[in-house]
Design a protein around this motif. Structure first.
Motif, PDB file in Angstrom:
ATOM      1  N   ILE A 105       0.885   6.066   4.537  1.00 41.18           N
ATOM      2  CA  ILE A 105      -0.506   6.317   4.919  1.00 41.18           C
ATOM      3  C   ILE A 105      -0.562   7.085   6.232  1.00 41.18           C
ATOM      4  CG2 ILE A 105      -2.635   5.188   5.690  1.00 41.18           C
ATOM      5  CD1 ILE A 105      -2.126   3.071   3.532  1.00 41.18           C
ATOM      6  N   THR A 106       0.263   6.692   7.195  1.00 42.05           N
ATOM      7  CA  THR A 106       0.294   7.395   8.480  1.00 42.05           C
ATOM      8  C   THR A 106       0.691   8.852   8.290  1.00 42.05           C
ATOM      9  OG1 THR A 106       0.878   5.335   9.599  1.00 42.05           O
ATOM     10  CG2 THR A 106       1.304   7.367  10.796  1.00 42.05           C
ATOM     11  N   LEU A 107       1.658   9.119   7.430  1.00 42.44           N
ATOM     12  CA  LEU A 107       2.080  10.496   7.146  1.00 42.44           C
ATOM     13  C   LEU A 107       0.948  11.294   6.494  1.00 42.44           C
ATOM     14  CD1 LEU A 107       4.377  12.598   7.109  1.00 42.44           C
ATOM     15  CD2 LEU A 107       4.997  11.704   4.857  1.00 42.44           C
ATOM     16  N   LYS A 108       0.263  10.678   5.540  1.00 44.93           N
ATOM     17  CA  LYS A 108      -0.833  11.374   4.862  1.00 44.93           C
ATOM     18  C   LYS A 108      -1.971  11.676   5.831  1.00 44.93           C
ATOM     19  CE  LYS A 108       0.275   9.548   0.356  1.00 44.93           C
ATOM     20  NZ  LYS A 108      -0.087   8.705  -0.760  1.00 44.93           N
ATOM     21  N   ILE A 109      -2.262  10.738   6.709  1.00 48.86           N
ATOM     22  CA  ILE A 109      -3.325  10.956   7.696  1.00 48.86           C
ATOM     23  C   ILE A 109      -2.927  12.070   8.660  1.00 48.86           C
ATOM     24  CG2 ILE A 109      -4.542   9.917   9.665  1.00 48.86           C
ATOM     25  CD1 ILE A 109      -4.558   7.286   8.109  1.00 48.86           C
ATOM     26  N   SER A 110      -1.649  12.112   9.024  1.00 50.71           N
ATOM     27  CA  SER A 110      -1.196  13.131   9.976  1.00 50.71           C
ATOM     28  C   SER A 110      -1.301  14.543   9.410  1.00 50.71           C
ATOM     29  CB  SER A 110       0.240  12.848  10.415  1.00 50.71           C
ATOM     30  OG  SER A 110       1.142  13.098   9.352  1.00 50.71           O
ATOM     31  N   ARG A 111      -1.427  14.678   8.112  1.00 52.54           N
ATOM     32  CA  ARG A 111      -1.535  15.993   7.480  1.00 52.54           C
ATOM     33  C   ARG A 111      -2.980  16.491   7.377  1.00 52.54           C
ATOM     34  NH1 ARG A 111       2.835  14.752   2.736  1.00 52.54           N
ATOM     35  NH2 ARG A 111       4.679  14.980   4.047  1.00 52.54           N
ATOM     36  N   THR A 112      -3.929  15.686   7.830  1.00 52.32           N
ATOM     37  CA  THR A 112      -5.330  16.108   7.802  1.00 52.32           C
ATOM     38  C   THR A 112      -5.675  16.816   9.111  1.00 52.32           C
ATOM     39  OG1 THR A 112      -6.116  13.985   8.672  1.00 52.32           O
ATOM     40  CG2 THR A 112      -5.978  14.208   6.276  1.00 52.32           C
ATOM     41  N   ASP A 113      -6.881  17.377   9.188  1.00 51.21           N
ATOM     42  CA  ASP A 113      -7.271  18.071  10.419  1.00 51.21           C
ATOM     43  C   ASP A 113      -7.499  17.048  11.540  1.00 51.21           C
ATOM     44  OD1 ASP A 113     -10.392  17.676  10.842  1.00 51.21           O
ATOM     45  OD2 ASP A 113     -10.059  17.962   8.692  1.00 51.21           O
ATOM     46  N   PRO A 114      -7.390  17.471  12.800  1.00 54.27           N
ATOM     47  CA  PRO A 114      -7.433  16.546  13.941  1.00 54.27           C
ATOM     48  C   PRO A 114      -8.687  15.672  14.014  1.00 54.27           C
ATOM     49  CG  PRO A 114      -6.651  18.682  14.661  1.00 54.27           C
ATOM     50  CD  PRO A 114      -7.071  18.832  13.235  1.00 54.27           C
ATOM     51  N   GLU A 115      -9.837  16.212  13.670  1.00 53.49           N
ATOM     52  CA  GLU A 115     -11.059  15.415  13.726  1.00 53.49           C
ATOM     53  C   GLU A 115     -11.022  14.290  12.686  1.00 53.49           C
ATOM     54  OE1 GLU A 115     -15.898  15.935  13.328  1.00 53.49           O
ATOM     55  OE2 GLU A 115     -14.623  17.707  13.395  1.00 53.49           O
ATOM     56  N   ALA A 116     -10.571  14.614  11.484  1.00 53.81           N
ATOM     57  CA  ALA A 116     -10.445  13.605  10.432  1.00 53.81           C
ATOM     58  C   ALA A 116      -9.360  12.592  10.787  1.00 53.81           C
ATOM     59  CB  ALA A 116     -10.146  14.269   9.098  1.00 53.81           C
ATOM     60  N   GLN A 117      -8.265  13.072  11.400  1.00 55.81           N
ATOM     61  CA  GLN A 117      -7.190  12.168  11.811  1.00 55.81           C
ATOM     62  C   GLN A 117      -7.710  11.080  12.732  1.00 55.81           C
ATOM     63  OE1 GLN A 117      -3.780  13.914  13.687  1.00 55.81           O
ATOM     64  NE2 GLN A 117      -3.396  15.311  11.970  1.00 55.81           N
ATOM     65  N   GLU A 118      -8.472  11.485  13.714  1.00 54.76           N
ATOM     66  CA  GLU A 118      -8.999  10.525  14.683  1.00 54.76           C
ATOM     67  C   GLU A 118      -9.849   9.464  13.982  1.00 54.76           C
ATOM     68  OE1 GLU A 118     -12.238  10.564  18.273  1.00 54.76           O
ATOM     69  OE2 GLU A 118     -10.973  12.343  18.030  1.00 54.76           O
ATOM     70  N   LYS A 119     -10.714   9.900  13.080  1.00 57.33           N
ATOM     71  CA  LYS A 119     -11.585   8.953  12.380  1.00 57.33           C
ATOM     72  C   LYS A 119     -10.799   8.074  11.411  1.00 57.33           C
ATOM     73  CE  LYS A 119     -15.720  11.558  13.066  1.00 57.33           C
ATOM     74  NZ  LYS A 119     -17.022  11.901  12.618  1.00 57.33           N
ATOM     75  N   LEU A 120      -9.795   8.642  10.772  1.00 62.18           N
ATOM     76  CA  LEU A 120      -8.991   7.855   9.834  1.00 62.18           C
ATOM     77  C   LEU A 120      -8.116   6.831  10.559  1.00 62.18           C
ATOM     78  CD1 LEU A 120      -8.018  10.616   7.269  1.00 62.18           C
ATOM     79  CD2 LEU A 120      -9.562   8.688   6.899  1.00 62.18           C
ATOM     80  N   TYR A 121      -7.541   7.220  11.702  1.00 58.50           N
ATOM     81  CA  TYR A 121      -6.758   6.252  12.480  1.00 58.50           C
ATOM     82  C   TYR A 121      -7.649   5.123  12.986  1.00 58.50           C
ATOM     83  CZ  TYR A 121      -2.556   9.141  12.511  1.00 58.50           C
ATOM     84  OH  TYR A 121      -1.441   9.850  12.137  1.00 58.50           O
ATOM     85  N   LYS A 122      -8.868   5.466  13.390  1.00 55.20           N
ATOM     86  CA  LYS A 122      -9.824   4.437  13.819  1.00 55.20           C
ATOM     87  C   LYS A 122     -10.163   3.516  12.659  1.00 55.20           C
ATOM     88  CE  LYS A 122     -14.314   3.751  15.898  1.00 55.20           C
ATOM     89  NZ  LYS A 122     -15.676   4.141  15.704  1.00 55.20           N
ATOM     90  N   LEU A 123     -10.375   4.097  11.476  1.00 54.75           N
ATOM     91  CA  LEU A 123     -10.672   3.310  10.281  1.00 54.75           C
ATOM     92  C   LEU A 123      -9.524   2.367   9.957  1.00 54.75           C
ATOM     93  CD1 LEU A 123     -12.629   4.321   7.278  1.00 54.75           C
ATOM     94  CD2 LEU A 123     -10.326   3.555   6.796  1.00 54.75           C
ATOM     95  N   MET A 124      -8.295   2.867  10.042  1.00 50.77           N
ATOM     96  CA  MET A 124      -7.133   2.014   9.742  1.00 50.77           C
ATOM     97  C   MET A 124      -6.992   0.888  10.768  1.00 50.77           C
ATOM     98  SD  MET A 124      -5.828   2.769   6.902  1.00 50.77           S
ATOM     99  CE  MET A 124      -4.362   1.757   7.005  1.00 50.77           C
ATOM    100  N   ASN A 125      -7.258   1.172  12.042  1.00 50.02           N
ATOM    101  CA  ASN A 125      -7.199   0.108  13.051  1.00 50.02           C
ATOM    102  C   ASN A 125      -8.263  -0.948  12.786  1.00 50.02           C
ATOM    103  OD1 ASN A 125      -5.015   1.085  14.486  1.00 50.02           O
ATOM    104  ND2 ASN A 125      -6.282   2.352  15.802  1.00 50.02           N
ATOM    105  N   GLU A 126      -9.463  -0.523  12.420  1.00 51.00           N
ATOM    106  CA  GLU A 126     -10.521  -1.468  12.100  1.00 51.00           C
ATOM    107  C   GLU A 126     -10.179  -2.266  10.848  1.00 51.00           C
ATOM    108  OE1 GLU A 126     -14.245   0.617  11.891  1.00 51.00           O
ATOM    109  OE2 GLU A 126     -14.089   1.300  13.976  1.00 51.00           O
ATOM    110  N   LEU A 127      -9.531  -1.615   9.889  1.00 48.95           N
ATOM    111  CA  LEU A 127      -9.100  -2.305   8.672  1.00 48.95           C
ATOM    112  C   LEU A 127      -8.069  -3.379   9.005  1.00 48.95           C
ATOM    113  CD1 LEU A 127      -9.053  -2.585   5.591  1.00 48.95           C
ATOM    114  CD2 LEU A 127      -7.313  -0.790   5.556  1.00 48.95           C
TER     115      LEU A 127
END
Length: 189
Positions: A105-127
């Motif tokens: 999941i971390t690898l897949k998130i790292s392949r997205t654009d920086p703005e989406a990465q930030e929101k996805l990492y935040k989502l995963m931390n909240e999860l």
């Protein structure tokens, strides 16, 4: 002569506490956990609607499958199922083709654009926070262990991020694996 009465009152009190826990508090904790998962799934959907993450991307599908699996099987998370899942995953780590879901999941998130990465990492931390809180409050034994870790954190003896990721990784992997199998079965039906 009073000891049987005291014993009976202690047993009655323990049964009453168990009844309140099982029929009152535990279902409320489950409902709050599922509500939080629905909120996180909506945030993921909103990223797709806003165009920051394609609905067809592997990242979106993986996170959606994970969230749906966590929603579907939340009621099965108990101390016993956690322990058995942990044992099975420790055995699976010894196999050469074992893949770590959290790293994927971390690898897949790292392949997205920086703005989406930030929101996805935040989502995963909240999860992970939601899973950790649910695990902590879904069992009296887990609650005592979480309280001990909370005291250790306040004293500076424990740093929760790595432990939280390891603890929630077991639940995430089981939920994802089960939900992914379900999707494959539905596609072939």
């Amino acid at each position: 002569m009073q000891s049987p009465i005291y014993l009976m009152s202690w047993v009655s009190a323990a049964c009453a506490i168990w009844l309140v826990w099982s029929l009152g508090i535990k279902p409320l904790v489950l409902d709050a956990y599922r509500e939080r998962l629905f909120e996180l799934r909506f945030q993921l959907f909103q990223l797709g609607v806003d165009g920051k993450l394609s609905f067809n991307s592997d990242t979106y599908r993986t996170l959606e499958t994970l969230l749906c699996g966590l929603l579907r099987f939340a009621h099965r998370v108990t101390l016993v199922t956690y322990a058995l899942s942990r044992i099975e995953q420790d055995k699976a780590k010894k196999e050469p083709d074992h893949g770590n879901l959290s790293q994927q999941i971390t690898l897949k998130i790292s392949r997205t654009d920086p703005e989406a990465q930030e929101k996805l990492y935040k989502l995963m931390n909240e999860l992970r926070d939601a899973i950790f809180l649910y695990i902590a409050f879904s069992s009296i034994l887990f609650m005592l262990i979480a309280a001990a870790f909370g005291i250790a954190q306040l004293l500076g003896l424990w740093h929760p991020e790595k432990t939280k990721k390891e603890l929630t990784g077991v639940i995430e992997t089981e939920a994802y694996r089960t939900e992914a199998k379900r999707h494959l079965t539905l596609q072939h039906a």
